[in-house]
Design an enzyme around this catalytic site. Structure first.
Site: not given
Lengths: 240, 637, 270
Positions: B266, B45, B40, B330
């Site tokens: 979200h 990463g 990643g 959220r």
């Protein structure tokens, strides 16, 4: 470790950006010459005395004339070398084009045709030199030897009668057409080149870009009109 | 499964310092004899690979994109939090820590969150040094804005493209190390399995996505920073390629999977428009700084928004949560939107939407200011919907955005498999049951640049640096064989339905039963439906092409096959957590429309251990002890 | 004002819900692999909602192809919101298609006419060899970055972020350049396949900031040299790159790169 590399100045000169800078600098020098040359030509309107004296002055100072000629030739060669070598590389960089060869949006005709106008200008310059500098009778369509056009000076010497040469030269419609086409292409070439050279020199930022683009077009028109004025004056009978 | 969090003892403020002080070190000469695999190349990463290489380890960095600059961290818009208190508005490490713990509804590990808040400041320093062009004030100092769940301005940003700039900075530091020859970069490679030898993570099996070639790579430690699994829901704000394969394969090899059902939804996304849709687009939470959210008071009010008079509008967030108003966290904002839409007060063609209205802000600040702040978002909205949000309110609806759950890790970011470290969104991380805006970027970079590089030596110092197994070890051969068989099996089904069709159906099941609001019967239904769909997938999916060249259908199929297993675990986790907390809202456990936590029974991390196919995974618990803050009901009113 | 048109037409202002389904014909470049010959193939799309994105239209076509047992069209994509830089199709001869400031994934079908024939080609440049169909190898761009597209600072060594104030204008200019998504459309659009806009954007981004000064000239020089080595052409100030750039990065970044390249020579950093 890398193999031994060429010196920086050589790498610069052969790099793409370096060659663009060479093209820009030589282009700038040639443009300055064009401006001076045009101013010289326009003395025609002052009268034969003025332009003939100017021509005589240039030709009698070989120590100035030849370095200038060599310098201009060098500029021209470098300009053409950088352009042609880059054009070949550019062609290799895009071996396959898009279907139907669409016109890339955002580009101008002048920009897209720089190579063609450039080559045409080179041909025109050769013709023009043969016409009025070498004065080869084969290319003046008048069948006359321009070398023979002399003007006698009161103190017994004689000098080339440039005034009459131009008048005679531009009495030939073909010569006028070639001349206007050549100068036209040259100015079209400059309408892109004059702004793009500042891009290569690294000063064409957002504040200057619009201005430079405009100035380039104005300057190109100015040159064109300045140069075209000469045959126009001949044709209209102003210059006889 | 042993779940030792390895949190250092002592006062909260000294734990991280103590871990660094007491941590073991490896000499520079020996460091370069260790090889570490990083899978990643997102924020976590890329930053980890760069920082490990800077320290002197040999690193192999895998990513499935064609370049490590493309990971989906790049799409984060709003910003990154840091407790710099440059605004002098009362921020501190403690407050960022407390906001995060509270925002996470007291389901995170105190020590981890505190460390995150401490490290946050170094991230900003480092990013500025790397050339991130953060927004500046006229005096030349850094600007901030506020985000949901906070009463201070601590969010640093680069227009609406903060994730992009941070990722490009992490990418640049990775490339610097690649240029130095210390990191070997393997783009276009997808990690398809983890190799575990004698109980330790020892390497990976990866597929070259261009040539189809399968390769084995051995290492002293393996780091997974492969992002989240939002795409299990089919429609999400994730990149289309984001997937769970690496962490899912690690889970199947023995890594514990923590809180899989904690999925962040979200509140401000562009509503879904039709069934052709391939993804949902987020509108940055920063819009809630100036936009006001409302719906008509009357159900079924079909008048255009501009014709609905002020007194017939319900600014429901401001009404329910007067203290935080439109900047409510959220999970609450999303649920509130769902509730008003369920009441029939939703707006837009399908009634799935609420207005995000800028007319007040435009009146107050002028169009130009709004343009400067959010111009690119308004343009994006116009491109997608064809509507001009300067004149008519935006319509928004919640969408799956981030997965808080992930592989379980201890304080050192090591999973239950020794030698396997998990960073960023891929781990279960520091966000408890709800992540605050602008904290994901912070966590990714904290893990990668600062935490892992300090903790990994503790593991490596314990293993000899010349103990890397040969890649022809039987475990490698077995893993490769499994990978190959699986790909061949996918290609051999040759059924009638496309992979996308299955993926969409899986997403629908999960969104319906395991989305913003969940209940027992729905989750039980989902468990069965996902299992049945998986069965059908292996009978009836059609995957064209072969495995020996670029085959995007095969890539998709392998990812969806893993989602079909993960989907079941998500539902199972949601079913067994019999409380409501943060993003996990069980309808059975609520009072006055707000979720009810059960701290007595569920103040823990649920960690799932893979058994074998067909068997129910084992559920383990890591108890969460709150020594420094008091667990309380979240109050944003 | 939003214009209310009932047709799936070219109007970006068509409100949702008011549309007529449309169909287009695709002329797509198909190429099995890097060294295989390619050819155009024509496909009829199923009925399309004009609010579909261009890539969603391709998804729909691919679903059909898979159901018919044919090989789907390979195209690169990921974020589908114009920021990752993965996608890139030349649509009707224009990299990233019609419209300024959009990546391929941000093109919507309402930009096209019902019944129109749309040509899809990969990005064309010698430095971008075709991998399959519409996917090209853009690793050349990464190799350019490898030559210096970074500031050499190690994690943990930086001073406080507010140590050096940066004028807002400088930060804004740097940000404009830093927005480059590395999609390669500049080179694909340039008649010379020059990647100068890409290189210039990176050199400008880092070269404008005080943090980037120590390596400014050597960076510009090395990246420009690498660009040439990768087989990209030279800049001729056409402006086609600027037109195609999904982030509307300005030509002036090239001007800055040219200047820094020359200065690198003068400062002995070439």
């Amino acid at each position: 470790m890398q193999a031994r590399r060429a010196t920086p100045i050589v790498r610069y000169a052969f790099s793409a950006i370096g060659r663009k800078v060479i093209m820009a600098v030589t282009g700038l020098a040639l443009t300055l010459f064009l401006l001076l040359h045009m101013l010289g030509n326009l003395q025609l309107f002052v009268g034969s005395e003025s332009i003939n004296r100017y021509a005589h002055f240039l030709h009698s100072n070989l120590e100035l004339l030849w370095p200038a000629r060599i310098f201009l030739l060098l500029c021209l060669c470098l300009h053409i070398w950088s352009a042609v070598s880059l054009a070949l590389e550019n062609k290799r960089a895009r071996p396959v084009g898009y279907e139907g060869n669409p016109v890339p949006p955002g580009t101008t005709l002048a920009a897209r045709t720089m190579m063609y106008t450039g080559l045409a200008i080179a041909a025109f310059v050769i013709y023009h030199l043969l016409h009025f500098t070498v004065r080869a009778p084969a290319v003046n369509f008048a069948g006359q030897d321009f070398h023979a056009l002399k003007e006698a000076l009161p103190w017994g010497e004689e000098r080339a009668d440039v005034y009459r040469m131009v008048a005679l030269g531009f009495h030939q419609p073909v010569a006028v057409l070639i001349y206007l086409a050549g100068v036209g292409l040259l100015c079209f070439h400059l309408s892109h080149g004059l702004s793009a050279m500042f891009q290569s020199l690294g000063v064409r930022d957002r504040n200057w870009r619009g201005r430079l683009d405009r100035y380039a077009v104005w300057f190109s028109w100015l040159l064109f009109l300045g140069y075209a004025a000469v045959p126009a004056a001949v044709i209209s009978g102003w210059v006889k | 499964m042993k779940l030792d969090s390895k949190v250092p003892p002592g006062p909260l403020e000294q734990k991280w310092e103590r871990r660094i002080r007491d941590g073991r070190l490896i000499s520079p000469a020996n460091k370069r004899r260790y090889e570490i695999i990083v899978a990643g190349a997102g924020l976590a990463g890329a930053s980890a690979a760069a920082a490990l290489s800077e320290q002197g380890y040999q690193v192999k960095a895998f990513c499935y994109h064609d370049s490590p600059r493309r990971a989906h961290s790049i799409a984060a818009q709003g910003g990154i939090n840091a407790a710099k208190n440059y605004q002098g508005d009362g921020d501190s490490v403690w407050r960022l820590f407390y906001d995060t713990v509270k925002g996470g509804d007291f389901r995170s590990r105190e020590a981890n969150v505190y460390r995150l808040a401490e490290v946050s400041m170094k991230i900003i320093d480092h990013c500025v040094a790397l050339g991130v062009p953060f927004a500046r004030e006229y005096g030349g100092l850094l600007a901030n804005r506020s985000f949901g769940g906070a009463l201070v301005s601590r969010t640093f940003y680069t227009r609406g493209q903060t994730g992009q700039q941070l990722l490009l900075a992490a990418y640049s530091s990775l490339m610097k190390e690649v240029a130095r020859g210390n990191v070997k970069l393997l783009p276009n490679h997808e990690v398809l399995d983890l190799v575990v030898i004698d109980g330790r993570a020892r390497g990976v099996v990866a597929r070259n996505l261009i040539t189809g070639e399968i390769r084995r790579d051995a290492a002293d430690a393996v780091i997974l920073a492969t992002g989240g699994y939002s795409n299990v829901y089919y429609l999400s704000t994730s990149g289309r390629a984001s997937n769970a394969t690496a962490i899912w394969r690690a889970y199947r090899r023995g890594a514990g999977f923590a809180n899989p059902s904690f999925v962040q939804i979200h509140p401000t996304c562009i509503p879904p428009l039709g069934d052709y849709q391939s993804k949902l687009t987020l509108m940055s939470e920063s819009l809630r700084n100036d936009g006001r959210i409302w719906v008509p008071k009357k159900p079924g009010d079909k008048r255009p928004p501009n014709e609905i008079p002020e007194e017939e509008r319900d600014y429901y967030l401001e009404r329910i949560y007067p203290a935080y108003g439109n900047l409510t966290p959220r999970d609450l904002a999303s649920r509130a939107a769902k509730r008003v839409c369920d009441d029939g007060r939703g707006v837009g063609p399908n009634g799935l939407g609420v207005y995000l209205d800028f007319s007040d802000a435009i009146r107050r600040l002028g169009v130009q200011t709004i343009k400067d702040r959010y111009g690119n978002l308004f343009d994006m909205y116009r491109e997608i919907t064809g509507e001009n949000a300067y004149e008519t309110p935006m319509r928004i609806y919640p969408a799956v955005h981030y997965t808080i759950g992930g592989l379980w890790v201890d304080y050192d970011l090591m999973s239950t498999i020794p030698g396997l470290f998990v960073l960023g969104e891929a781990n279960f991380s520091d966000h408890g049951a709800n992540r605050l805006g602008a904290s994901a970027l912070m966590q990714g970079l904290a893990d990668g640049y600062f935490i892992l590089p300090s903790t990994i030596a503790g593991y490596l110092a314990d293993i000899p640096h010349d103990s890397r197994p040969p890649t022809d070890a039987p475990e490698f051969a077995e893993a490769e064989e499994q990978v190959r068989n699986r790909l061949r099996k996918l290609l051999s089904i040759q059924g009638r339905r496309t992979v996308r069709d299955f993926h969409a159906r899986l997403g629908k099941i999960l969104w319906e039963h395991c989305g913003m609001s969940r209940n027992r019967s729905g989750l039980e239904k989902a468990l069965q439906a996902v299992a049945a769909l998986r069965e059908e997938f292996w009978q009836d999916a059609r995957v064209p092409g072969d495995e020996e060249s670029l085959n995007q259908s095969l890539e998709d199929a392998a990812r969806v096959a893993d989602f079909l297993e993960l989907g079941e675990l998500i539902a199972r986790d949601a079913l067994t957590r019999e409380e409501s907390c943060g993003c996990h809202f069980r309808e059975e456990y609520q009072a006055e429309g707000e979720g009810l936590r059960n701290d007595e029974k569920f103040a823990h991390v649920a960690v799932w251990e893979f058994q074998e196919d067909g068997k129910t995974p084992a559920r383990h618990e890591e108890p969460l002890r709150y020594e420094f803050v008091k667990m309380a009901a979240r109050n944003y009113k | 004002m939003i214009r209310r048109k009932k047709r799936g037409g070219r109007d970006a202002g068509t409100p949702l819900g008011l549309f007529r389904l449309m169909k287009v014909r695709l002329k797509v470049w198909r190429q099995e692999g890097p060294n295989k010959p390619g050819r155009f193939e024509t496909y009829e799309t199923p009925e399309l909602n004009p609010n579909m994105s261009f890539l969603e239209m391709l998804d729909a076509v691919n679903e059909e192809l898979i159901r018919q047992g044919k090989e789907p069209i390979a195209f690169a994509h990921d974020c589908r919101e114009g920021i990752c830089g993965t996608c890139g199709i030349t649509i009707n001869g224009q990299p990233h298609g019609p419209g300024k400031g959009s990546a391929t994934c941000q093109i919507y079908m309402r930009k096209f006419r019902d019944g129109e024939t749309i040509t899809l080609e990969p990005f064309r440049a010698k430095a971008f060899p075709v991998i399959k169909d519409l996917i090209v190898d853009r690793s050349a761009l990464d190799r350019i970055i490898l030559r210096g597209g970074f500031i050499s600072v190690r994690a943990g060594s930086a001073p406080d972020a507010n140590t050096i104030p940066i004028p807002k204008r400088t930060a804004d200019l740097a940000m404009e350049a830093a927005q480059c998504i590395g999609c390669g459309a500049c080179a694909a659009a340039c008649p010379n396949a020059s990647a100068m806009l890409f290189v210039g954007a990176k050199a400008s981004h880092l070269g404008l900031l005080p943090q980037g000064q120590p390596e400014r000239f050597s960076r510009a020089a090395a990246m420009a040299e690498q660009m040439e080595e990768e087989g990209f052409g030279a800049c001729r100030a056409y402006g086609a790159c600027e037109e195609a750039c999904p982030k509307e990065i300005k030509l002036e970044v090239i001007s800055r790169l040219n200047r820094d390249f020359t200065l690198a020579l003068l400062k002995g950093e070439l």
